[in-house]
Write a protein that holds these residues in place. Structure first.
Motif, PDB file in Angstrom:
ATOM      1  N   UNK A   1      10.965 -11.966   2.269  1.00 18.18           N
ATOM      2  CA  UNK A   1      10.919 -11.082   3.531  1.00 18.18           C
ATOM      3  C   UNK A   1      12.409 -11.622   4.558  1.00 18.18           C
ATOM      4  N   UNK A   2      12.872 -12.568   4.141  1.00 19.73           N
ATOM      5  CA  UNK A   2      14.213 -12.956   4.768  1.00 19.73           C
ATOM      6  C   UNK A   2      15.029 -12.055   4.275  1.00 19.73           C
ATOM      7  N   UNK A   3      15.096 -11.772   3.013  1.00 27.27           N
ATOM      8  CA  UNK A   3      16.282 -10.754   2.338  1.00 27.27           C
ATOM      9  C   UNK A   3      16.063  -9.394   2.856  1.00 27.27           C
ATOM     10  N   UNK A   4      14.605  -9.114   2.953  1.00 26.96           N
ATOM     11  CA  UNK A   4      14.280  -7.528   3.861  1.00 26.96           C
ATOM     12  C   UNK A   4      14.879  -7.535   4.776  1.00 26.96           C
ATOM     13  N   UNK A   5      14.568  -8.580   5.819  1.00 25.96           N
ATOM     14  CA  UNK A   5      14.990  -8.516   7.149  1.00 25.96           C
ATOM     15  C   UNK A   5      16.478  -8.642   7.449  1.00 25.96           C
TER      16      UNK A   5
ATOM     17  N   UNK B   1      12.580   1.202   9.905  1.00 24.52           N
ATOM     18  CA  UNK B   1      11.434   1.958  10.432  1.00 24.52           C
ATOM     19  C   UNK B   1      11.715   1.803  11.911  1.00 24.52           C
ATOM     20  N   UNK B   2      11.440   3.217  12.651  1.00 23.81           N
ATOM     21  CA  UNK B   2      11.546   3.191  14.008  1.00 23.81           C
ATOM     22  C   UNK B   2      10.627   3.899  14.510  1.00 23.81           C
ATOM     23  N   UNK B   3      10.283   3.359  15.990  1.00 25.93           N
ATOM     24  CA  UNK B   3       9.393   4.124  16.758  1.00 25.93           C
ATOM     25  C   UNK B   3       9.619   5.435  17.317  1.00 25.93           C
ATOM     26  N   UNK B   4       8.608   6.139  17.938  1.00 25.86           N
ATOM     27  CA  UNK B   4       8.922   7.533  18.448  1.00 25.86           C
ATOM     28  C   UNK B   4       9.961   7.470  19.676  1.00 25.86           C
ATOM     29  N   UNK B   5      10.317   6.068  20.227  1.00 28.04           N
ATOM     30  CA  UNK B   5      11.125   6.308  21.353  1.00 28.04           C
ATOM     31  C   UNK B   5      12.665   5.991  20.823  1.00 28.04           C
ATOM     32  N   UNK B   6      12.960   5.810  19.676  1.00 28.13           N
ATOM     33  CA  UNK B   6      14.127   5.360  19.152  1.00 28.13           C
ATOM     34  C   UNK B   6      14.541   3.963  18.813  1.00 28.13           C
ATOM     35  N   UNK B   7      13.326   3.142  19.150  1.00 30.72           N
ATOM     36  CA  UNK B   7      13.475   1.762  19.113  1.00 30.72           C
ATOM     37  C   UNK B   7      13.504   1.272  17.746  1.00 30.72           C
ATOM     38  N   UNK B   8      14.145   0.175  17.171  1.00 30.57           N
ATOM     39  CA  UNK B   8      13.984  -0.211  15.727  1.00 30.57           C
ATOM     40  C   UNK B   8      12.655  -1.275  15.679  1.00 30.57           C
ATOM     41  N   UNK B   9      11.988  -0.881  14.779  1.00 32.40           N
ATOM     42  CA  UNK B   9      10.759  -1.599  14.790  1.00 32.40           C
ATOM     43  C   UNK B   9      11.011  -2.799  13.894  1.00 32.40           C
ATOM     44  N   UNK B  10      11.591  -2.492  12.518  1.00 25.52           N
ATOM     45  CA  UNK B  10      12.022  -3.308  11.504  1.00 25.52           C
ATOM     46  C   UNK B  10      12.449  -2.658  10.158  1.00 25.52           C
ATOM     47  N   UNK B  11      12.234  -3.289   8.935  1.00 27.34           N
ATOM     48  CA  UNK B  11      12.643  -2.864   7.703  1.00 27.34           C
ATOM     49  C   UNK B  11      11.560  -3.013   6.624  1.00 27.34           C
ATOM     50  N   UNK B  12      11.496  -2.246   5.619  1.00 29.52           N
ATOM     51  CA  UNK B  12      10.626  -2.343   4.511  1.00 29.52           C
ATOM     52  C   UNK B  12      11.057  -1.676   3.330  1.00 29.52           C
TER      53      UNK B  12
ATOM     54  N   UNK C   1      -0.063  13.144  -8.752  1.00 27.63           N
ATOM     55  CA  UNK C   1      -0.318  11.964  -9.340  1.00 27.63           C
ATOM     56  C   UNK C   1      -0.862  10.909  -8.311  1.00 27.63           C
ATOM     57  N   UNK C   2      -1.539  10.035  -8.284  1.00 25.38           N
ATOM     58  CA  UNK C   2      -1.953   9.117  -7.517  1.00 25.38           C
ATOM     59  C   UNK C   2      -1.118   7.808  -7.506  1.00 25.38           C
ATOM     60  N   UNK C   3      -0.366   7.666  -6.150  1.00 25.32           N
ATOM     61  CA  UNK C   3       0.614   6.579  -6.160  1.00 25.32           C
ATOM     62  C   UNK C   3      -0.024   5.676  -4.989  1.00 25.32           C
ATOM     63  N   UNK C   4       0.730   4.735  -4.402  1.00 26.61           N
ATOM     64  CA  UNK C   4       0.066   3.764  -3.543  1.00 26.61           C
ATOM     65  C   UNK C   4      -0.217   4.564  -2.105  1.00 26.61           C
ATOM     66  N   UNK C   5      -1.383   3.956  -1.664  1.00 30.30           N
ATOM     67  CA  UNK C   5      -1.916   4.365  -0.576  1.00 30.30           C
ATOM     68  C   UNK C   5      -0.774   4.198   0.518  1.00 30.30           C
ATOM     69  N   UNK C   6       0.041   3.375   0.657  1.00 28.82           N
ATOM     70  CA  UNK C   6       1.115   2.990   1.555  1.00 28.82           C
ATOM     71  C   UNK C   6       2.342   3.292   1.233  1.00 28.82           C
ATOM     72  N   UNK C   7       2.934   3.913   2.499  1.00 25.49           N
ATOM     73  CA  UNK C   7       4.315   4.257   2.193  1.00 25.49           C
ATOM     74  C   UNK C   7       5.230   3.067   2.236  1.00 25.49           C
ATOM     75  N   UNK C   8       4.927   1.896   3.023  1.00 23.81           N
ATOM     76  CA  UNK C   8       5.433   0.590   2.970  1.00 23.81           C
ATOM     77  C   UNK C   8       4.313  -0.275   3.023  1.00 23.81           C
ATOM     78  N   UNK C   9       3.903  -1.073   2.203  1.00 24.55           N
ATOM     79  CA  UNK C   9       2.902  -2.217   2.291  1.00 24.55           C
ATOM     80  C   UNK C   9       3.229  -3.162   3.335  1.00 24.55           C
ATOM     81  N   UNK C  10       2.475  -3.887   3.925  1.00 20.07           N
ATOM     82  CA  UNK C  10       2.765  -4.878   4.994  1.00 20.07           C
ATOM     83  C   UNK C  10       3.483  -6.043   4.275  1.00 20.07           C
ATOM     84  N   UNK C  11       3.096  -6.363   2.787  1.00 20.10           N
ATOM     85  CA  UNK C  11       3.981  -7.298   2.136  1.00 20.10           C
ATOM     86  C   UNK C  11       5.419  -7.171   1.950  1.00 20.10           C
ATOM     87  N   UNK C  12       5.848  -6.018   2.036  1.00 20.33           N
ATOM     88  CA  UNK C  12       7.077  -5.475   1.726  1.00 20.33           C
ATOM     89  C   UNK C  12       7.810  -5.004   3.001  1.00 20.33           C
ATOM     90  N   UNK C  13       7.351  -5.611   4.149  1.00 17.26           N
ATOM     91  CA  UNK C  13       7.893  -5.136   5.360  1.00 17.26           C
ATOM     92  C   UNK C  13       8.134  -6.469   6.407  1.00 17.26           C
TER      93      UNK C  13
END
Length: 399
Positions: free
Chosen positions: A282-286, A331-342, A368-380
């Protein structure tokens, strides 16, 4: 401002480097190289070498991130114009880096310390395998008693794939090697409430625990000279370091023995992380500096992410950039703020097809059936910076 305290506050604890286990020291061109002549300031470098010897004798492991290759090399090639073309910068770096490494080798040889040169590109930190290889090399050099001296590999990096400044490079190295302290030696002694060169009422902020919009507003642009960084890049470095659980200090480097000076009372700014240190992955992602794309989410998804949830396709309103599965996106919020990475579970094309749709629709849409999450919380990693800075945050703060 709850996130920062000024020099008038009486309860600030004087912090030092004496308890640090592993530190990364970033030295800028403006400190190391005399601008008009392009020569390395040998007396100043010798004093830094003495400081490093003292730190190592105290049991502290040290890594140096040293600018100066282009500033030195351009004079040897007669490139004295105010602005250099990319090819000229690369040529100057090739000429100057060998002189810079030799200067460090000679300075540390006085103390019986072996110097190892490490040249990194942005891609070395963004690609997970290359990142781990670089980390292993640095760890091995430290274990063997060498002093790693790191610089950006300006001879091959283009404008599009550069760190652009050694503040962020140093922060990425600090995160890479799990350093507990990052030292940015600067031509200014810390972060002020305003630019002290233009505002006489500006006051020093000795301690920062959260990077808020107020803190970002205190930063200005880079100053003219031989360096490329400014206070904004130092706050970018602070974000990377603090998210990795690493403290950072901005201190003046204009005196001899600048590292020893940090152990004495004086003006400087400490950036202190929260007590929670994230896992290495997670440090690498961040710490990602060049995300491949951007996912804009609605208010409901933004709140779910803040509460620790994964990012589902239904909460995404826009997909920008070009990325593949496993690439880092912001990942960005509707107001343009940066929320994080994933790390995205889907390509750009797939993400655009399933955005705004329920996870149960993925199989019908993609075949085909992929993962339910676009980004999983473990990768964010959700960024602790709060509030929107608009385009400045989007473009400047996250690359």
């Amino acid at each position: 401002m709850a996130s920062m305290t000024t020099q008038r506050d009486p309860d600030i604890q004087q912090r030092t480097l004496q308890q640090a286990r592993r530190i990364v020291v970033k030295i800028g061109s403006a400190l190391l190289v005399d601008g008009p002549s392009g020569t390395i300031r040998g007396k100043w470098m010798a004093s830094v070498a003495q400081d490093i010897r003292a730190l190592r004798a105290n049991g502290t492991e040290v890594i140096v991130v040293s600018s100066g290759a282009i500033a030195v090399g351009r004079h040897h090639l007669g490139l004295t114009g105010t602005r250099l073309r990319l090819a000229e910068k690369q040529a100057a770096a090739a000429t100057g880096q060998i002189r810079l490494a030799h200067a460090w080798q000679e300075a540390m040889a006085e103390h019986g310390i072996t110097v190892a040169q490490i040249l990194l590109t942005l891609g070395d930190s963004e690609d997970r395998r290359r990142y781990l290889n670089a980390r292993n090399t640095l760890d091995t050099l430290i274990r063997l008693g060498a002093l790693p001296v790191v610089n950006e590999n300006d001879t091959v990096a283009t404008q599009e794939i550069r760190f652009g400044d050694n503040d962020r490079l140093a922060a990425r190295v600090a995160e890479m090697v799990a350093a507990d302290t990052l030292v940015l030696l600067s031509d200014i002694d810390g972060l002020y409430t305003a630019d002290p060169s233009t505002n006489p009422s500006a006051s020093l902020i000795p301690e920062v625990r959260e990077l808020t919009p107020d803190i970002m507003a205190a930063a200005g642009g880079s100053r003219p000279g031989v360096g490329t960084g400014g206070m904004v890049t130092k706050l970018m470095a602070a974000r990377i370091a603090m998210n990795a659980g690493c403290a950072m200090v901005i201190a003046s480097g204009h005196t001899l023995h600048p590292l020893a000076t940090i152990n004495q009372p004086g003006q400087r700014t400490w950036f202190l992380p929260s007590g929670t240190v994230p896992p290495a992955r997670k440090k690498w992602i961040s710490g990602s500096i060049a995300p491949m794309g951007c996912l804009v989410v609605d208010a409901g998804a933004a709140q779910a992410l803040q509460d620790g949830g994964s990012l589902l396709p239904a909460g995404v309103t826009r997909v920008d950039g070009e990325f593949s599965r496993g690439d880092t996106v912001r990942i960005m919020g509707p107001d343009g703020s940066v929320l994080g990475h994933g790390l995205s579970n889907y390509t750009t094309t797939e993400a655009r097809q399933i955005m705004g749709r329920h996870s149960t629709d993925i199989a019908n849409i993609l075949g085909c059936q992929g993962r339910n999450e676009l980004i999983h919380r473990d990768d964010m990693v959700i960024d602790p910076i709060r509030g929107a800075q608009g385009e400045r945050d989007k473009q400047s703060f996250l690359g």
